[in-house]
Design a protein around this motif. Structure first.
Motif, PDB file in Angstrom:
ATOM      1  N   VAL A 290      78.558 -25.770  48.376  1.00 13.74           N
ATOM      2  CA  VAL A 290      79.277 -25.179  47.257  1.00 13.74           C
ATOM      3  C   VAL A 290      79.768 -23.815  47.690  1.00 13.74           C
ATOM      4  CG1 VAL A 290      79.143 -24.447  44.857  1.00 13.74           C
ATOM      5  CG2 VAL A 290      77.820 -26.423  45.632  1.00 13.74           C
ATOM      6  N   PRO A 291      81.045 -23.560  47.614  1.00 13.38           N
ATOM      7  CA  PRO A 291      81.522 -22.241  48.056  1.00 13.38           C
ATOM      8  C   PRO A 291      81.049 -21.144  47.130  1.00 13.38           C
ATOM      9  CG  PRO A 291      83.291 -23.539  47.077  1.00 13.38           C
ATOM     10  CD  PRO A 291      82.115 -24.444  47.193  1.00 13.38           C
ATOM     11  N   GLN A 292      80.490 -20.135  47.682  1.00 14.01           N
ATOM     12  CA  GLN A 292      80.006 -18.998  46.929  1.00 14.01           C
ATOM     13  C   GLN A 292      81.160 -18.043  46.625  1.00 14.01           C
ATOM     14  OE1 GLN A 292      76.977 -18.791  45.798  1.00 14.01           O
ATOM     15  NE2 GLN A 292      76.185 -20.589  46.878  1.00 14.01           N
ATOM     16  N   PRO A 293      81.174 -17.482  45.383  1.00 12.50           N
ATOM     17  CA  PRO A 293      82.250 -16.516  45.088  1.00 12.50           C
ATOM     18  C   PRO A 293      82.109 -15.289  45.966  1.00 12.50           C
ATOM     19  CG  PRO A 293      80.597 -16.515  43.362  1.00 12.50           C
ATOM     20  CD  PRO A 293      80.244 -17.659  44.267  1.00 12.50           C
ATOM     21  N   LYS A 294      83.222 -14.865  46.480  1.00 14.51           N
ATOM     22  CA  LYS A 294      83.211 -13.695  47.336  1.00 14.51           C
ATOM     23  C   LYS A 294      83.225 -12.431  46.488  1.00 14.51           C
ATOM     24  CE  LYS A 294      85.599 -15.977  51.119  1.00 14.51           C
ATOM     25  NZ  LYS A 294      86.769 -15.926  52.042  1.00 14.51           N
ATOM     26  N   PRO A 295      82.422 -11.436  46.823  1.00 16.76           N
ATOM     27  CA  PRO A 295      82.435 -10.177  46.052  1.00 16.76           C
ATOM     28  C   PRO A 295      83.774  -9.471  46.217  1.00 16.76           C
ATOM     29  CG  PRO A 295      81.134  -9.950  48.041  1.00 16.76           C
ATOM     30  CD  PRO A 295      81.477 -11.406  47.935  1.00 16.76           C
ATOM     31  N   ALA A 296      84.144  -8.789  45.109  1.00 25.62           N
ATOM     32  CA  ALA A 296      85.412  -8.063  45.146  1.00 25.62           C
ATOM     33  C   ALA A 296      85.325  -6.938  46.167  1.00 25.62           C
ATOM     34  CB  ALA A 296      85.732  -7.502  43.758  1.00 25.62           C
ATOM     35  N   ALA A 297      86.323  -6.846  46.945  1.00 25.41           N
ATOM     36  CA  ALA A 297      86.333  -5.827  47.989  1.00 25.41           C
ATOM     37  C   ALA A 297      86.624  -4.472  47.372  1.00 25.41           C
ATOM     38  CB  ALA A 297      87.383  -6.165  49.042  1.00 25.41           C
ATOM     39  N   ALA A 298      85.787  -3.488  47.664  1.00 26.11           N
ATOM     40  CA  ALA A 298      85.970  -2.133  47.160  1.00 26.11           C
ATOM     41  C   ALA A 298      87.186  -1.509  47.831  1.00 26.11           C
ATOM     42  CB  ALA A 298      84.721  -1.293  47.428  1.00 26.11           C
ATOM     43  N   PRO A 299      87.933  -0.701  47.057  1.00 28.90           N
ATOM     44  CA  PRO A 299      89.103  -0.053  47.689  1.00 28.90           C
ATOM     45  C   PRO A 299      88.664   0.846  48.833  1.00 28.90           C
ATOM     46  CG  PRO A 299      88.627   0.914  45.544  1.00 28.90           C
ATOM     47  CD  PRO A 299      87.758  -0.299  45.662  1.00 28.90           C
ATOM     48  N   GLN A 300      89.315   0.685  49.921  1.00 32.94           N
ATOM     49  CA  GLN A 300      88.961   1.439  51.111  1.00 32.94           C
ATOM     50  C   GLN A 300      89.649   2.790  51.096  1.00 32.94           C
ATOM     51  OE1 GLN A 300      89.977  -0.559  54.671  1.00 32.94           O
ATOM     52  NE2 GLN A 300      88.862   0.829  56.021  1.00 32.94           N
ATOM     53  N   TYR A 301      88.844   3.790  51.349  1.00 28.52           N
ATOM     54  CA  TYR A 301      89.368   5.157  51.327  1.00 28.52           C
ATOM     55  C   TYR A 301      90.165   5.421  52.591  1.00 28.52           C
ATOM     56  CZ  TYR A 301      89.552  10.222  51.689  1.00 28.52           C
ATOM     57  OH  TYR A 301      89.972  11.506  51.866  1.00 28.52           O
ATOM     58  N   ARG A 302      91.353   5.894  52.389  1.00 29.83           N
ATOM     59  CA  ARG A 302      92.212   6.253  53.504  1.00 29.83           C
ATOM     60  C   ARG A 302      92.549   7.731  53.406  1.00 29.83           C
ATOM     61  NH1 ARG A 302      96.607   1.310  53.951  1.00 29.83           N
ATOM     62  NH2 ARG A 302      95.091  -0.371  54.303  1.00 29.83           N
ATOM     63  N   PRO A 303      92.173   8.505  54.373  1.00 30.53           N
ATOM     64  CA  PRO A 303      92.459   9.952  54.306  1.00 30.53           C
ATOM     65  C   PRO A 303      93.957  10.183  54.392  1.00 30.53           C
ATOM     66  CG  PRO A 303      91.628   9.361  56.459  1.00 30.53           C
ATOM     67  CD  PRO A 303      91.475   8.149  55.599  1.00 30.53           C
ATOM     68  N   PRO A 304      94.419  11.245  53.709  1.00 30.61           N
ATOM     69  CA  PRO A 304      95.858  11.555  53.780  1.00 30.61           C
ATOM     70  C   PRO A 304      96.268  11.910  55.198  1.00 30.61           C
ATOM     71  CG  PRO A 304      94.659  13.366  52.783  1.00 30.61           C
ATOM     72  CD  PRO A 304      93.687  12.238  52.912  1.00 30.61           C
ATOM     73  N   VAL A 305      97.511  11.551  55.494  1.00 32.54           N
ATOM     74  CA  VAL A 305      98.057  11.834  56.813  1.00 32.54           C
ATOM     75  C   VAL A 305      98.521  13.278  56.843  1.00 32.54           C
ATOM     76  CG1 VAL A 305      99.785  11.175  58.510  1.00 32.54           C
ATOM     77  CG2 VAL A 305      98.736   9.442  57.037  1.00 32.54           C
ATOM     78  N   LEU A 306      97.893  14.057  57.700  1.00 35.68           N
ATOM     79  CA  LEU A 306      98.243  15.473  57.819  1.00 35.68           C
ATOM     80  C   LEU A 306      99.110  15.668  59.036  1.00 35.68           C
ATOM     81  CD1 LEU A 306      94.757  17.028  57.040  1.00 35.68           C
ATOM     82  CD2 LEU A 306      96.660  16.672  55.480  1.00 35.68           C
ATOM     83  N   PRO A 307     100.000  16.685  58.983  1.00 37.72           N
ATOM     84  CA  PRO A 307     100.826  16.950  60.177  1.00 37.72           C
ATOM     85  C   PRO A 307      99.974  17.418  61.330  1.00 37.72           C
ATOM     86  CG  PRO A 307     101.089  18.691  58.563  1.00 37.72           C
ATOM     87  CD  PRO A 307     100.300  17.612  57.884  1.00 37.72           C
ATOM     88  N   ALA A 308     100.470  17.201  62.493  1.00 40.34           N
ATOM     89  CA  ALA A 308      99.740  17.624  63.686  1.00 40.34           C
ATOM     90  C   ALA A 308      99.554  19.141  63.695  1.00 40.34           C
ATOM     91  CB  ALA A 308     100.497  17.179  64.934  1.00 40.34           C
ATOM     92  N   ARG A 309      98.423  19.553  64.207  1.00 43.49           N
ATOM     93  CA  ARG A 309      98.115  20.987  64.244  1.00 43.49           C
ATOM     94  C   ARG A 309      99.027  21.686  65.238  1.00 43.49           C
ATOM     95  NH1 ARG A 309      92.293  23.677  65.897  1.00 43.49           N
ATOM     96  NH2 ARG A 309      92.931  25.851  65.582  1.00 43.49           N
ATOM     97  N   LEU A 310      99.611  22.738  64.740  1.00 42.18           N
ATOM     98  CA  LEU A 310     100.521  23.485  65.600  1.00 42.18           C
ATOM     99  C   LEU A 310      99.729  24.422  66.498  1.00 42.18           C
ATOM    100  CD1 LEU A 310     103.285  24.346  62.994  1.00 42.18           C
ATOM    101  CD2 LEU A 310     103.221  22.484  64.632  1.00 42.18           C
ATOM    102  N   PRO A 311     100.167  24.629  67.719  1.00 42.17           N
ATOM    103  CA  PRO A 311      99.433  25.568  68.605  1.00 42.17           C
ATOM    104  C   PRO A 311      99.560  26.996  68.108  1.00 42.17           C
ATOM    105  CG  PRO A 311     101.460  24.826  69.632  1.00 42.17           C
ATOM    106  CD  PRO A 311     101.305  24.029  68.394  1.00 42.17           C
ATOM    107  N   LEU A 312      98.557  27.783  68.462  1.00 43.32           N
ATOM    108  CA  LEU A 312      98.531  29.176  68.001  1.00 43.32           C
ATOM    109  C   LEU A 312      99.590  30.023  68.698  1.00 43.32           C
ATOM    110  CD1 LEU A 312      94.688  29.714  67.824  1.00 43.32           C
ATOM    111  CD2 LEU A 312      96.248  29.150  65.971  1.00 43.32           C
ATOM    112  N   ARG A 313      99.792  29.781  69.946  1.00 40.95           N
ATOM    113  CA  ARG A 313     100.738  30.578  70.702  1.00 40.95           C
ATOM    114  C   ARG A 313     102.135  30.000  70.562  1.00 40.95           C
ATOM    115  NH1 ARG A 313     100.528  31.895  77.189  1.00 40.95           N
ATOM    116  NH2 ARG A 313     102.394  33.246  77.241  1.00 40.95           N
ATOM    117  N   ARG A 314     103.054  30.775  70.167  1.00 40.12           N
ATOM    118  CA  ARG A 314     104.424  30.353  70.013  1.00 40.12           C
ATOM    119  C   ARG A 314     105.334  31.319  70.774  1.00 40.12           C
ATOM    120  NH1 ARG A 314     104.155  26.669  66.046  1.00 40.12           N
ATOM    121  NH2 ARG A 314     102.416  26.818  64.621  1.00 40.12           N
TER     122      ARG A 314
END
Length: 420
Positions: A290-314
């Motif tokens: 008998v197929p068992q009901p699958k538990p609902a998958a919790a929403p997966q947390y995805r961190p926001p996409v941040l811009p690449a860190r700029l170097p200190l020396r310009r």
């Protein structure tokens, strides 16, 4: 093609011994000579080339050819080994004395013995030979007995123990098979080759009961193990075969019963009078059914996409002296404009960073000069207001940029932007 189907030929069946599979039969097509004799020209008969020689074959020959094909070692390996393997590797792994596969050996033996019995039952009236050591299929001709023989098992009890041995009778004559080079061609059921004749037996005798006596007169059963031996071996043997017993304290009693039919009537209660069986509560479902009901998958947390860190020396373009004088007061307190990452990459690699070429996204000062802020900010980024700094965007391929100061005056410029 060795044998020609347009000339006289003969199909023969040759008996040979395999190192691991035992005795097997193979079908061969042999060319006949001018006088009708069998020649040395032959080839194997199989289901592929049998239709070409259909003029000299009958229906039984086609059945025998198919059974012989199933007895070949390649067909046996394919039946029990799904993957491709060399015959030597298969037999060494399966029939090894140390790490052999006993269940697989028994399965292969049953497979071979079943087909050998089917071949032997269809060989009556065919030309059968024993294969020579050099592979010649017509080395020695043999025949099959027209009627089956019978086996009689004897038990003789004396003071030492019980002697057990069988005798074979063929057409009311005793057949001497011990110490005569007899050979069991098939074990289940037993087919015995003796003096060029293959004998079959009534009641499908098991060949394992005859094998020990091919080179032995009898077997002695000690008194200490007589009780267990009679219960485990003698009693089933007496039920299936003819037994002759004599000796001290030993007798075989045969009970014969006359079967009489008996018919019994009984009252069957009506269907409504039967009590209803209580319904069994459903149990837990069986896993995998008998197929068992699958538990609902919790929403997966995805961190926001941040811009690449700029170097200190310009690096910024160096300001010329007259541009620094024309800057409005408080320019050093302005917010520094940062170029986009693409422009910064171009500045790092030196591409599109030469003097006179505009850079996309760069801030423009007076007179079209490109700068990232006031003079003090640019001076701090590139080594100080009166010193010497390296700015890859100012010169060519990282050449030094001169700012107002002592080093600039030495090169021919004054701090006020006038020529000395």
């Amino acid at each position: 093609m060795k044998v020609s189907s347009t000339e006289p030929f003969q199909i023969v069946y040759s008996l040979f011994e395999h190192e691991f599979l035992g005795h097997l039969f193979a079908a061969y097509l042999v060319q006949r000579g001018p006088k009708g004799q069998l020649t040395l020209l032959h080839q194997t008969a199989s289901a592929r080339n049998a239709p070409e020689f259909a003029s000299g074959l009958d229906a039984i020959d086609f059945e025998l050819i198919e059974l012989c094909d199933q007895l070949q070692q390649e067909a046996v390996i394919k039946e029990f080994w799904p993957r491709k393997i060399a015959p030597a590797d298969f037999f060494l792994k399966t029939y090894s004395s140390d790490k052999g596969d006993k269940p697989l050996q028994d399965a292969v033996a049953r497979h071979v013995q079943t087909r050998m019995a089917a071949v032997l039952a269809r060989l009556h009236g065919k030309q059968v030979f024993i294969m020579g050591r050099d592979g010649e299929p017509t080395w020695r001709e043999i025949a099959l007995a027209p009627v089956p023989a019978s086996v009689l098992f004897h038990f003789r009890r004396n003071d030492d123990g019980t002697h057990y041995f069988p005798t074979i009778q063929y057409q009311n004559q005793k057949l001497d098979f011990q110490y005569k080079g007899a050979l069991l061609v098939c074990q289940q059921p037993a087919w015995l080759l003796l003096d060029g004749i293959i004998y079959s037996f009534h009641n499908d005798v098991d060949g394992r009961k005859l094998q020990p006596f091919l080179n032995k007169k009898f077997i002695v059963v000690p008194r200490q193990v007589e009780a267990s031996y009679f219960q485990k071996f003698v009693a089933p043997l007496m039920e299936a075969f003819d037994v002759h017993a004599r000796g001290v304290g030993f007798a075989v009693v045969t009970d014969r019963y006359r079967a009489r039919p008996r018919l019994t009537f009984s009252d069957v209660p009506p269907a409504g009078a039967l009590p209803e069986a209580p319904e069994r509560p459903p149990g837990p479902p069986r896993r995998g059914r008998v197929p068992q009901p699958k538990p609902a998958a919790a929403p997966q947390y995805r961190p926001p996409v941040l811009p690449a860190r700029l170097p200190l020396r310009r690096c910024f373009s160096a300001l010329r002296p007259w541009q620094a004088r024309e800057r409005a007061p408080g320019a050093d307190r302005r917010q520094l404009h940062l170029p986009p990452p693409a422009a910064q990459h171009r500045r790092r690699t030196g591409r599109r960073g030469r003097a006179g070429r505009p850079r996309p996204g760069a801030a423009r000062g007076p007179r079209g000069a490109r700068s990232g802020g006031g003079l003090p900010v640019a001076a701090r980024q590139c080594g100080g207001a009166g010193g010497r700094g390296l700015c890859r965007g100012a010169g060519r391929r990282g050449q030094p940029a001169l700012f107002p100061g002592a080093r600039a005056r030495r090169a021919g410029h004054s701090g006020s932007g006038r020529l000395v």
